[in-house]
Design a protein around this motif. Sequence first.
Motif, PDB file in Angstrom:
ATOM      1  N   VAL A   1      30.438  42.568  35.770  1.00  0.00           N
ATOM      2  CA  VAL A   1      30.869  42.523  37.159  1.00  0.00           C
ATOM      3  C   VAL A   1      32.024  43.498  37.330  1.00  0.00           C
ATOM      4  CG1 VAL A   1      31.877  41.098  38.969  1.00  0.00           C
ATOM      5  CG2 VAL A   1      30.139  40.128  37.477  1.00  0.00           C
TER       6      VAL A   1
ATOM      7  N   ILE B   1      34.113  42.048  43.320  1.00  0.00           N
ATOM      8  CA  ILE B   1      33.615  41.030  44.242  1.00  0.00           C
ATOM      9  C   ILE B   1      34.238  41.356  45.592  1.00  0.00           C
ATOM     10  CG2 ILE B   1      33.588  38.578  44.836  1.00  0.00           C
ATOM     11  CD1 ILE B   1      33.756  37.996  41.821  1.00  0.00           C
TER      12      ILE B   1
ATOM     13  N   VAL C   1      28.699  40.493  44.914  1.00  0.00           N
ATOM     14  CA  VAL C   1      29.108  40.729  43.533  1.00  0.00           C
ATOM     15  C   VAL C   1      28.468  42.045  43.107  1.00  0.00           C
ATOM     16  CG1 VAL C   1      29.077  39.823  41.196  1.00  0.00           C
ATOM     17  CG2 VAL C   1      29.208  38.247  43.136  1.00  0.00           C
TER      18      VAL C   1
ATOM     19  N   GLY D   1      28.048  45.240  40.274  1.00  0.00           N
ATOM     20  CA  GLY D   1      28.192  45.639  38.879  1.00  0.00           C
ATOM     21  C   GLY D   1      26.914  46.235  38.344  1.00  0.00           C
TER      22      GLY D   1
ATOM     23  N   MET E   1      23.663  43.936  36.058  1.00  0.00           N
ATOM     24  CA  MET E   1      23.777  42.490  36.263  1.00  0.00           C
ATOM     25  C   MET E   1      22.421  41.799  36.218  1.00  0.00           C
ATOM     26  SD  MET E   1      26.925  42.109  39.006  1.00  0.00           S
ATOM     27  CE  MET E   1      25.873  41.304  40.112  1.00  0.00           C
TER      28      MET E   1
ATOM     29  N   VAL F   1      25.181  35.537  34.859  1.00  0.00           N
ATOM     30  CA  VAL F   1      26.126  36.048  35.848  1.00  0.00           C
ATOM     31  C   VAL F   1      26.040  35.257  37.147  1.00  0.00           C
ATOM     32  CG1 VAL F   1      26.768  38.038  37.285  1.00  0.00           C
ATOM     33  CG2 VAL F   1      26.214  38.366  34.877  1.00  0.00           C
TER      34      VAL F   1
END
Length: 124
Positions: free
Chosen positions: A1, A4, A96, A98, A101, A107
């Motif tokens: 991540v 956010i 979120v 990243g 993921m 996650v």
Amino acid sequence: VKAITTKSGLAMITVQGKRVSGVPVVAAKVFGALADANIEVFLISQASSEHNISFAVKSQAGEHSVTAIREALTGELAEQTIEDVHLRHALSIVAVVGEGMQATSGVVGKVFASLGTSGVDVVA
């Protein structure tokens, strides 16, 4: 991540009914009415049952959005093929971000557990 992010000050509108399922005309009427009213849509979500479609707009545009949609769906509402157009205020989007993921197990569970522990309800 990696990050956010949130976008607050939103309202969620849900168009619900058996005619939402697989009928592109309903979506065209809904989003055409919003475009005609110059209302920006931030998120679109359709339930797996395909009997409703929900989307987020700025909270201050919520009432105007519902009015525009109800006008566009007058016939469907009268025939009860569209059952309801309803509005929920005071919502936010949480994203979120990243790399990789999707391939990383756990996650999503951690994110939802954190939201739950913080007393945040997930609505769509």
